[in-house]
Design an enzyme around this catalytic site. Structure first.
Site, PDB file in Angstrom:
ATOM      1  N   GLN A 192       0.765  -1.152  -0.122  1.00  0.00           N
ATOM      2  CA  GLN A 192      -0.058  -0.141  -0.034  1.00  0.00           C
ATOM      3  C   GLN A 192       0.778   1.240  -0.056  1.00  0.00           C
ATOM      4  O   GLN A 192       1.066   2.067   0.961  1.00  0.00           O
ATOM      5  CB  GLN A 192      -0.995  -0.114   1.300  1.00  0.00           C
ATOM      6  CG  GLN A 192      -2.108  -0.991   1.242  1.00  0.00           C
ATOM      7  CD  GLN A 192      -2.671  -1.371   2.663  1.00  0.00           C
ATOM      8  OE1 GLN A 192      -1.828  -1.408   3.711  1.00  0.00           O
ATOM      9  NE2 GLN A 192      -3.974  -1.012   2.564  1.00  0.00           N
ATOM     10  N   ASP A 213       2.249   5.183   0.021  1.00  0.00           N
ATOM     11  CA  ASP A 213       1.365   6.263   0.178  1.00  0.00           C
ATOM     12  C   ASP A 213       1.379   7.057  -0.828  1.00  0.00           C
ATOM     13  O   ASP A 213       2.387   7.345  -1.766  1.00  0.00           O
ATOM     14  CB  ASP A 213       2.186   7.019   1.585  1.00  0.00           C
ATOM     15  CG  ASP A 213       1.722   6.563   3.002  1.00  0.00           C
ATOM     16  OD1 ASP A 213       1.350   5.317   2.946  1.00  0.00           O
ATOM     17  OD2 ASP A 213       1.738   7.401   3.708  1.00  0.00           O
ATOM     18  N   ASP A 259     -10.100   7.476   5.513  1.00  0.00           N
ATOM     19  CA  ASP A 259      -9.356   6.625   6.113  1.00  0.00           C
ATOM     20  C   ASP A 259      -8.129   7.069   6.398  1.00  0.00           C
ATOM     21  O   ASP A 259      -7.440   7.643   5.620  1.00  0.00           O
ATOM     22  CB  ASP A 259      -9.170   5.327   5.132  1.00  0.00           C
ATOM     23  CG  ASP A 259      -8.446   4.321   5.633  1.00  0.00           C
ATOM     24  OD1 ASP A 259      -8.816   3.495   6.619  1.00  0.00           O
ATOM     25  OD2 ASP A 259      -7.205   4.043   4.983  1.00  0.00           O
ATOM     26  N   TYR A 286      -1.720  10.839   8.156  1.00  0.00           N
ATOM     27  CA  TYR A 286      -0.804  10.407   7.787  1.00  0.00           C
ATOM     28  C   TYR A 286      -0.239  11.039   6.307  1.00  0.00           C
ATOM     29  O   TYR A 286       0.731  10.512   5.640  1.00  0.00           O
ATOM     30  CB  TYR A 286      -0.411   8.821   7.638  1.00  0.00           C
ATOM     31  CG  TYR A 286      -1.103   8.221   8.939  1.00  0.00           C
ATOM     32  CD1 TYR A 286      -0.604   8.482   9.987  1.00  0.00           C
ATOM     33  CD2 TYR A 286      -2.269   7.317   8.721  1.00  0.00           C
ATOM     34  CE1 TYR A 286      -0.808   7.660  11.180  1.00  0.00           C
ATOM     35  CE2 TYR A 286      -2.834   6.746   9.885  1.00  0.00           C
ATOM     36  CZ  TYR A 286      -2.089   6.851  11.090  1.00  0.00           C
ATOM     37  OH  TYR A 286      -2.430   6.262  12.487  1.00  0.00           O
ATOM     38  N   GLU A 318     -11.143   9.245  10.513  1.00  0.00           N
ATOM     39  CA  GLU A 318     -10.643   8.123  11.179  1.00  0.00           C
ATOM     40  C   GLU A 318      -9.131   8.531  11.789  1.00  0.00           C
ATOM     41  O   GLU A 318      -8.315   8.559  10.818  1.00  0.00           O
ATOM     42  CB  GLU A 318     -10.412   6.762  10.375  1.00  0.00           C
ATOM     43  CG  GLU A 318     -10.047   5.558  11.292  1.00  0.00           C
ATOM     44  CD  GLU A 318      -8.762   4.623  10.722  1.00  0.00           C
ATOM     45  OE1 GLU A 318      -8.790   3.514  11.160  1.00  0.00           O
ATOM     46  OE2 GLU A 318      -8.335   4.720   9.668  1.00  0.00           O
TER      47      GLU A 318
HETATM   48  C1  GLC Z   1      -7.834   2.085   8.372  1.00  0.00           C
HETATM   49  C2  GLC Z   1      -8.935   0.862   8.234  1.00  0.00           C
HETATM   50  C3  GLC Z   1      -7.895  -0.450   8.190  1.00  0.00           C
HETATM   51  C4  GLC Z   1      -6.824  -0.429   7.122  1.00  0.00           C
HETATM   52  C5  GLC Z   1      -6.091   0.845   7.323  1.00  0.00           C
HETATM   53  C6  GLC Z   1      -5.254   1.046   6.240  1.00  0.00           C
HETATM   54  O1  GLC Z   1      -7.116   1.937   9.591  1.00  0.00           O
HETATM   55  O2  GLC Z   1      -9.733   0.866   9.144  1.00  0.00           O
HETATM   56  O3  GLC Z   1      -8.929  -1.577   8.013  1.00  0.00           O
HETATM   57  O4  GLC Z   1      -6.216  -1.617   6.993  1.00  0.00           O
HETATM   58  O5  GLC Z   1      -6.774   1.902   7.567  1.00  0.00           O
HETATM   59  O6  GLC Z   1      -6.055   1.131   4.948  1.00  0.00           O
END
Ligand code: GLC
Ligand code: CA
Length: 538
Positions: free
Chosen positions: A170, A172, A202, A206, A244
């Site tokens: 993943q 950034d 999400d 960061y 979040e």
């Molecule tokens: C958030 C999501 C989680 C995911 C992470 C990376 O914390 O809730 O499920 O793995 O972001 O995207």
């Protein structure tokens, strides 16, 4: 609700994993049409807004939080037409829908990354954060501690390191690049134009990195988040952004800012303290955190929760509390993940649904609105033998029929196995049975939800902690111009007597118990172990 643009301030949210909710075409994978078929049930819980876990195209290495194409729906889930139909049906029932917006990173399968990795001259190269050395930003913590050793990963193709805060699959995105900033706004518009009501954004702390910092909550990150909000205000004024940001209260507040950044934020600080309060029979750290959390702007709202699709995070607590919570709630090694606990609500509380109801009562007594994680409304269990967080994302247990009624077909394999043994076996715990049974957990919870909704004062900001010295009881008073409600929660396994002073109260709501027969309370009241009693002043 008098002001239509503020619907979120009084909403009950319901979080759904679309792949494990209901499978409408029999291929073993839950889908959008499946959710559509269950909307009446969802509405009956008291839900005002549904939040769907990621539905975009993805190689699924992180539950869809690794997006390959931000403009496409994952084919397992359905089509854009299915989504439009779902949005309509949700709106027809007076509910809303928010989607997950993964702002911080993409999948390494995303075309942008692949092009950028293959060719340094491609405009997509600068969509990501590259470096010739893995020495930069050393003060940044690693979040997925159990799998990642560094926030840098080596790319053979690019002959450079790329930055990633989560799995190395993943990368950034680079928010210093104006093209990335624009791209994410285009993505927002694309889905908002389809009629959704906002996003759960999400991993927002960061977005931007700077040397000499921990690369979280940077002022530059807030600048971009405010731009996202400006877009919403200017073009989609009835829609919301929910943050979040798993941070300490002081770092969380700037996400609500002056009411010009997020509309809502998950209340990460109070969540682990609710578990601590019933775990040790002591209200003090919950009260301390509530007092440490400053007031928020009028048009903002907290989203409080007990569980979600991730591990129960205990990052933002003292080291001592973390150990304590592990000891109480994660006695086995397999229950741990990173710093958190990968278990569902009911098994965390030892399957004692009386006590689970107490946790919900505490949650609902707090300022803000609440979110319920699918399956927790019937006390579903977890499967700690599944990897990563899959154990808390097993198929919804609809009935005691084949595959827990999760699918219309008879597929060889389900997306994830249903829980078919032990205390949480679908034959014992399922929606159909709990709808029928008068005193079932589902019906108890619904009653609690409807009680909360009948008294809008619960969603306001003000509260008074009563008898704080009596640590065994969490007593919180909520009031507005027309009523005052006193919520008493016994955090211990012994009965507790609470002094009520000179005020007289009527019974409002309580755990199942003999108290319900009494109508008026004055001077003092005795609460059975792990019970709650909500009273209304007369
Ligand atoms: C958030 C999501 C989680 C995911 C992470 C990376 O914390 O809730 O499920 O793995 O972001 O995207
Ligand atoms: Ca399906």
């Amino acid at each position: 609700m008098n002001d239509l643009t503020k619907w979120y301030k009084e909403a009950i949210f319901y979080e759904i994993d679309p792949r494990t909710y209901f499978d409408s075409n029999g291929d073993g994978i839950g889908d959008l049409q499946g959710i559509l078929q269950k909307l009446d049930y969802i509405k009956s819980l008291g839900t005002d807004c549904i939040w769907l876990l990621p539905i975009f195209s993805s190689p699924m290495k992180d539950g869809g939080y690794d997006i390959e194409d931000y403009y496409a729906i994952h084919p397992d889930l359905g089509t854009i037409e299915d989504l439009k139909e779902l949005i309509n049906a949700i709106h027809q029932r007076g509910m809303r829908l928010i989607l997950d917006l993964v702002v911080n990173h993409t999948s390494d399968q995303c075309e942008w990354f692949q092009k950028g990795e293959a060719d340094k001259d491609s405009p997509y190269h600068d969509y990501y954060v590259w470096s010739d050395s893995d020495e930069k930003y050393k003060d940044t913590r690693i979040i997925f501690l159990d799998t990642e050793k560094s926030n840098w990963a080596w790319s053979e193709k690019a002959q450079q390191y790329y930055w990633h805060r989560f799995f190395s699959s993943q990368p950034d995105l680079n928010y210093d690049n104006p093209a990335v900033r624009e791209e994410m706004k285009m993505i927002m518009r694309f889905w908002l134009d389809m009629g959704i009501d906002g996003f759960r954004a999400d991993a927002v702390p960061y977005l931007i990195e700077r040397e000499g910092t921990n690369c979280e909550n940077l002022p530059e990150t807030h600048v971009y988040l405010k731009e996202m909000r400006q877009l919403i205000d200017a073009e989609y004024p009835d829609c919301i952004l929910l943050a979040e940001a798993n941070q300490w209260p002081r770092d969380l507040m700037p996400y609500l800012a002056k009411g010009d950044e997020f509309h809502m934020a998950f209340n990460f600080p109070v969540m682990p303290r609710i578990y601590k309060s019933v775990g040790v029979g002591d209200n003090s750290s919950l009260i301390e955190t509530l007092k440490d959390t400053p007031g928020i702007p009028d048009d903002c709202q907290w989203c409080t929760f007990l569980r979600n699709h991730d591990e129960l995070t205990v990052e933002m607590v003292t080291e001592e509390d973390r150990k304590l919570l592990w000891d109480i709630y994660a006695p086995e090694k397999r229950m741990h993940l990173n710093l958190g606990i990968r278990r569902r609500l009911a098994p965390l509380i030892g399957g004692d649904m009386h006590k689970v109801e107490l946790l919900y009562a505490i949650l609902f007594s707090l300022p803000g609105v609440s979110i319920i994680y699918y399956g927790d409304e019937i006390g579903m269990g977890d499967n700690i033998w599944l990897e990563d967080r899959d154990g808390v994302r097993t198929p919804m247990q609809w009935s005691n029929g084949a595959h827990a009624g999760f699918t219309i077909g008879n597929p060889k394999k389900l997306y994830r196995p249903v829980i078919d043994e032990g205390e949480y076996d679908f034959k014992k715990i399922n929606v159909a049975q709990q709808i029928e049974e008068k005193g079932s957990f589902l019906n108890r919870l619904k009653a609690l939800v409807h009680m909360r909704k009948a008294h809008p004062l619960f969603t306001s900001q003000g509260f008074t902690i009563v008898n704080a010295w009596q640590r065994e009881v969490f007593a919180i008073q909520r009031s507005n111009d027309s009523e005052t409600i006193l919520c008493l929660h016994n955090l211990t396994d012994e009965q507790q007597t609470v002094a009520l002073g000179k005020t007289t109260y009527n019974h409002l709501h309580a755990s199942i118990d003999p108290m319900e027969q009494e109508i008026q309370y004055s001077s003092e009241v005795t609460l059975p172990p792990f019970s709650y009693l909500w009273l209304i002043r007369i």
